[in-house]
Write an enzyme that holds these catalytic residues in place. Sequence first.
Site, PDB file in Angstrom:
ATOM      1  N   ASN A   1      -2.074   1.856   5.673  1.00  0.00           N
ATOM      2  CA  ASN A   1      -1.002   0.815   5.174  1.00  0.00           C
ATOM      3  C   ASN A   1      -0.799   0.128   6.448  1.00  0.00           C
ATOM      4  O   ASN A   1      -0.696   0.803   7.552  1.00  0.00           O
ATOM      5  CB  ASN A   1       0.137   1.684   4.859  1.00  0.00           C
ATOM      6  CG  ASN A   1       0.223   2.430   3.578  1.00  0.00           C
ATOM      7  OD1 ASN A   1      -1.039   2.389   2.863  1.00  0.00           O
ATOM      8  ND2 ASN A   1       1.209   2.823   3.429  1.00  0.00           N
ATOM      9  N   GLY A   2      -0.918  -1.216   6.430  1.00  0.00           N
ATOM     10  CA  GLY A   2      -0.325  -2.156   7.410  1.00  0.00           C
ATOM     11  C   GLY A   2      -1.492  -2.818   7.981  1.00  0.00           C
ATOM     12  O   GLY A   2      -2.288  -3.138   7.217  1.00  0.00           O
TER      13      GLY A   2
ATOM     14  N   LYS B   1      13.614 -15.064  -9.564  1.00  0.00           N
ATOM     15  CA  LYS B   1      13.279 -14.182 -10.453  1.00  0.00           C
ATOM     16  C   LYS B   1      12.304 -14.704 -11.708  1.00  0.00           C
ATOM     17  O   LYS B   1      11.333 -13.915 -12.001  1.00  0.00           O
ATOM     18  CB  LYS B   1      14.603 -13.650 -11.542  1.00  0.00           C
ATOM     19  CG  LYS B   1      15.601 -12.734 -10.913  1.00  0.00           C
ATOM     20  CD  LYS B   1      15.094 -11.140 -10.369  1.00  0.00           C
ATOM     21  CE  LYS B   1      14.474 -11.437  -8.998  1.00  0.00           C
ATOM     22  NZ  LYS B   1      15.089 -10.845  -8.016  1.00  0.00           N
TER      23      LYS B   1
ATOM     24  N   CYS C   1       0.887  -1.221  -0.091  1.00  0.00           N
ATOM     25  CA  CYS C   1      -0.060  -0.056   0.186  1.00  0.00           C
ATOM     26  C   CYS C   1       0.874   1.240  -0.218  1.00  0.00           C
ATOM     27  O   CYS C   1       1.952   1.214   0.488  1.00  0.00           O
ATOM     28  CB  CYS C   1      -0.795   0.142   1.100  1.00  0.00           C
ATOM     29  SG  CYS C   1      -1.934  -1.477   1.498  1.00  0.00           S
TER      30      CYS C   1
ATOM     31  N   GLU D   1       8.684 -14.980  -9.759  1.00  0.00           N
ATOM     32  CA  GLU D   1       7.914 -13.994  -9.476  1.00  0.00           C
ATOM     33  C   GLU D   1       7.217 -13.164 -10.634  1.00  0.00           C
ATOM     34  O   GLU D   1       6.525 -12.350 -10.681  1.00  0.00           O
ATOM     35  CB  GLU D   1       8.741 -12.907  -8.609  1.00  0.00           C
ATOM     36  CG  GLU D   1       9.949 -12.298  -9.024  1.00  0.00           C
ATOM     37  CD  GLU D   1      10.555 -11.561  -7.750  1.00  0.00           C
ATOM     38  OE1 GLU D   1       9.956 -11.316  -6.785  1.00  0.00           O
ATOM     39  OE2 GLU D   1      11.738 -11.223  -8.038  1.00  0.00           O
TER      40      GLU D   1
ATOM     41  N   LYS E   1       6.717  -4.214  -3.868  1.00  0.00           N
ATOM     42  CA  LYS E   1       8.143  -3.817  -3.897  1.00  0.00           C
ATOM     43  C   LYS E   1       8.591  -3.652  -2.421  1.00  0.00           C
ATOM     44  O   LYS E   1       9.808  -4.266  -2.162  1.00  0.00           O
ATOM     45  CB  LYS E   1       8.508  -2.560  -4.496  1.00  0.00           C
ATOM     46  CG  LYS E   1       9.915  -2.186  -4.566  1.00  0.00           C
ATOM     47  CD  LYS E   1      10.712  -2.998  -5.517  1.00  0.00           C
ATOM     48  CE  LYS E   1      11.943  -2.692  -5.594  1.00  0.00           C
ATOM     49  NZ  LYS E   1      12.856  -3.872  -6.010  1.00  0.00           N
TER      50      LYS E   1
ATOM     51  N   ARG F   1       5.359   0.155  -5.949  1.00  0.00           N
ATOM     52  CA  ARG F   1       5.189  -0.590  -4.583  1.00  0.00           C
ATOM     53  C   ARG F   1       4.140  -1.888  -4.790  1.00  0.00           C
ATOM     54  O   ARG F   1       4.108  -2.648  -4.012  1.00  0.00           O
ATOM     55  CB  ARG F   1       4.809   0.326  -3.628  1.00  0.00           C
ATOM     56  CG  ARG F   1       5.845   1.417  -3.283  1.00  0.00           C
ATOM     57  CD  ARG F   1       4.999   2.443  -2.352  1.00  0.00           C
ATOM     58  NE  ARG F   1       4.567   2.094  -1.199  1.00  0.00           N
ATOM     59  CZ  ARG F   1       5.515   2.139   0.130  1.00  0.00           C
ATOM     60  NH1 ARG F   1       6.836   2.776  -0.091  1.00  0.00           N
ATOM     61  NH2 ARG F   1       5.327   1.481   1.177  1.00  0.00           N
TER      62      ARG F   1
ATOM     63  N   HIS G   1      18.691 -36.247  -4.465  1.00  0.00           N
ATOM     64  CA  HIS G   1      18.083 -36.622  -3.392  1.00  0.00           C
ATOM     65  C   HIS G   1      16.488 -36.291  -3.359  1.00  0.00           C
ATOM     66  O   HIS G   1      15.818 -36.308  -2.622  1.00  0.00           O
ATOM     67  CB  HIS G   1      18.689 -35.865  -2.018  1.00  0.00           C
ATOM     68  CG  HIS G   1      19.902 -36.397  -1.971  1.00  0.00           C
ATOM     69  ND1 HIS G   1      20.266 -37.651  -1.413  1.00  0.00           N
ATOM     70  CD2 HIS G   1      21.167 -35.466  -2.031  1.00  0.00           C
ATOM     71  CE1 HIS G   1      21.778 -37.526  -1.548  1.00  0.00           C
ATOM     72  NE2 HIS G   1      22.133 -36.403  -1.744  1.00  0.00           N
TER      73      HIS G   1
ATOM     74  N   TRP H   1      -2.847  -2.761  -1.309  1.00  0.00           N
ATOM     75  CA  TRP H   1      -2.509  -4.034  -1.767  1.00  0.00           C
ATOM     76  C   TRP H   1      -2.956  -5.084  -0.666  1.00  0.00           C
ATOM     77  O   TRP H   1      -2.994  -4.958   0.494  1.00  0.00           O
ATOM     78  CB  TRP H   1      -0.853  -4.335  -1.325  1.00  0.00           C
ATOM     79  CG  TRP H   1      -0.223  -5.389  -1.671  1.00  0.00           C
ATOM     80  CD1 TRP H   1       0.222  -5.935  -3.028  1.00  0.00           C
ATOM     81  CD2 TRP H   1       0.061  -6.631  -1.078  1.00  0.00           C
ATOM     82  NE1 TRP H   1       0.713  -7.178  -2.897  1.00  0.00           N
ATOM     83  CE2 TRP H   1       0.801  -7.432  -1.817  1.00  0.00           C
ATOM     84  CE3 TRP H   1      -0.082  -6.524   0.606  1.00  0.00           C
ATOM     85  CZ2 TRP H   1       1.150  -8.839  -1.097  1.00  0.00           C
ATOM     86  CZ3 TRP H   1       0.611  -7.887   0.943  1.00  0.00           C
ATOM     87  CH2 TRP H   1       1.075  -9.033   0.174  1.00  0.00           C
TER      88      TRP H   1
ATOM     89  N   GLU I   1      18.156 -17.618  -6.601  1.00  0.00           N
ATOM     90  CA  GLU I   1      17.939 -16.215  -7.188  1.00  0.00           C
ATOM     91  C   GLU I   1      17.190 -16.326  -8.705  1.00  0.00           C
ATOM     92  O   GLU I   1      16.270 -15.715  -8.845  1.00  0.00           O
ATOM     93  CB  GLU I   1      19.176 -15.342  -7.271  1.00  0.00           C
ATOM     94  CG  GLU I   1      18.970 -14.050  -7.854  1.00  0.00           C
ATOM     95  CD  GLU I   1      17.875 -13.112  -7.167  1.00  0.00           C
ATOM     96  OE1 GLU I   1      17.417 -13.424  -6.017  1.00  0.00           O
ATOM     97  OE2 GLU I   1      17.427 -12.087  -7.873  1.00  0.00           O
TER      98      GLU I   1
HETATM   99  O1  M6R Z   1      13.393  -4.433   0.419  1.00  0.00           O
HETATM  100  P1  M6R Z   1      13.958  -5.869   0.768  1.00  0.00           P
HETATM  101  O2  M6R Z   1      15.287  -6.078   0.236  1.00  0.00           O
HETATM  102  O3  M6R Z   1      14.046  -6.025   2.292  1.00  0.00           O
HETATM  103  O4  M6R Z   1      13.048  -6.898   0.191  1.00  0.00           O
HETATM  104  C1  M6R Z   1      13.030  -8.265   0.533  1.00  0.00           C
HETATM  105  C2  M6R Z   1      12.267  -8.760  -0.381  1.00  0.00           C
HETATM  106  O5  M6R Z   1      10.761  -8.545  -0.268  1.00  0.00           O
HETATM  107  C3  M6R Z   1      12.508  -8.895  -1.775  1.00  0.00           C
HETATM  108  O6  M6R Z   1      13.962  -9.076  -2.155  1.00  0.00           O
HETATM  109  C4  M6R Z   1      11.694  -9.703  -2.879  1.00  0.00           C
HETATM  110  O7  M6R Z   1      11.668 -10.930  -2.658  1.00  0.00           O
HETATM  111  C5  M6R Z   1      11.988  -9.246  -4.184  1.00  0.00           C
HETATM  112  N1  M6R Z   1      10.613  -9.135  -4.874  1.00  0.00           N
HETATM  113  C6  M6R Z   1      12.760 -10.104  -4.958  1.00  0.00           C
HETATM  114  O8  M6R Z   1      13.100  -9.879  -6.355  1.00  0.00           O
END
Ligand code: M6R
Length: 608
Positions: A100-101, A485, A2, A488, A603, A27, A504, A74, A481
């Site tokens: 927000n929250g 990527k 949010c 997501e 974000k 965000r 395994h 959100w 990673e």
């Molecule tokens: O702002 P931060 O680095 O604390 O965020 C952590 C995760 O939310 C962030 O890395 C998330 O996994 C990304 N979408 C990855 O691409």
Amino acid sequence: MCGIVGYLGKQEAAPILLGGLKRLEYRGYDSAGIAVMNGGDVNVVKEVGKIRNLESALDTTPLKGFIGIGHTRWATHGEPNKTNAHPHVDGTGNIVLFHNGIIENYASLNKMLQEKGHVFITETDTEILAHLIEEFYEKDLEKAIRHALHEVDGTYGLAVISKYDPNKIYVARKGSPIVIGVGKDEYFVASDVTPLVNYTRDVFYLEDYEMAIITPKGVTTKTIENKKIEKKTERVTFELEAIEKGGFDHFMLKEIYQQPDTIMDAMRGRILKDEGIVKLGGLEKIEDRLVKANKIVFTASGTSWIAALIGEYLIEEFCRIPVEVEYASEFRYRNPIIDEDDVVIAISQSGETADTLAALREGKRKGALTLGIVNSVGSTIARETDAGVYIHAGHEIGVASTKAFTSQVTVLALITLMIARRKNMSSELGKAMVNELLKIPEKVQIILHQNDYIRDFARRYKDERNFLYLGRGYNFPVALEGALKLKEISYIHAEGYAAAEMKHGPIALIDKDMPVVFLATKDVIYDKVISNIEEVKARGGRIICIATQGDEKIQQYADHVIYIPDTLRALTPLLSVIPLQLLSYHVAVMRGCDVDMPRNLAKSVTVE
Ligand code: M6R
């Protein structure tokens, strides 16, 4: 997650609020709304979906007035629909708020309020807050807000307007950032500085349990205990190009391409090349304590957690200090063994991730030295740690973290060098490592030149349903990673594994429909990785290899090879991750996905 904006001044509020919400789009959100005061009445427009839907609704129903607040939601409680979109109002319709929250005790508050006759029309926790303020309202709105905030458990970044107090905006913060911009005879509110910088560079942040009352005559700040506090404005330095696409189709692609610069920026002014030494100003005061640490605990989430894994490999190998890497969300609830001789390092791009912040506070409570590796200057984690290092990656807008990851790894390599050279790393090795680090930006550039080739073969994989990413040693976190990527932004199911772990369990998945991405760079375990590749090949899996330039042999195993320049084993992640970022990007674009704002993701994850 949010976002909140607010405006009070002499200009029409609605266009400023709308522009601000557009700046906060990165965000992540699923609905948006605006509320504007007009002659003592509050008028509201809200829509589900993208800001452009809200914009069209505002074309049909323009909102006039000089005081207003806006929000991107959100969803946490209740599905993303127009009813649940903010703002929410109390039973009288006079108190209008954006939040927000999460109100964690909303169920008990809901019950209490229903017993008192309040009727709720949404499924949100936020609506409870509006009714709670109504419940406590006795001709003093500020007092009612403070009273309500004492009753709620959870987090809030809150903005309230009301016909009870038509010339004011009330804002409050606990756990969800609020920044206030001060212009000439006008004031701005936002969740981060991006909506403000068009109008003013003078800002101040609210801390937890603080509130601000914004009026045409000025801003009063106090705690929710009603104790007045003085806030000094600080000047934000922020280039507007940082939040423009700059000719790229997506922010993510721009950010991938920025990496030669951002990696260099993370090192700038921090390396004494001739001595193979690293100086980190932000750690100077606590350097001794860090070097003598009993153990280092990294805590982080998502991609930042994966960077922390690389930090573990680096620090244990070169500094010989035991390291643990903890998901921030797990750390605080399992009573970790931490004491004053330990160092807890929070890694966060945004500096606002609720889980990471909570873990950091837990580390602090247990007496550990707390450090931050943060991108967002002035963010909560940066402010609350004892010391830290900014990664200086610049604003990252794409929800999928790319440049922040490589800058985090760069800073982790710098911290490793700083400690190791104070301990037992020779000046020869120190020099070799800093020299190689300084060459990384141009090597990243070489990989970026292969973008067209990666895009072409990405086309063949765009309709896959599953992917496996395998790597060993420093490339194991890179496999994680790469998988994160892809999933997501393209919504393809992808898993990352340590390559030898495949036998395994995951090997059961291998058949002709399973593309497997191997991180197979030339290092001490190269031959072992080749054996793992053979195991996949024998079962008909399709193989994409990230390999070291000049490795011809790998071609006999792989359907596709992406070559990266040679580097030191410990620095490989800075290179091997780049083709994986590009692969995910192109696959997602070809699948028609919203690369910069993938569904359901935010974000900055400011709720637990
Ligand atoms: O702002 P931060 O680095 O604390 O965020 C952590 C995760 O939310 C962030 O890395 C998330 O996994 C990304 N979408 C990855 O691409």
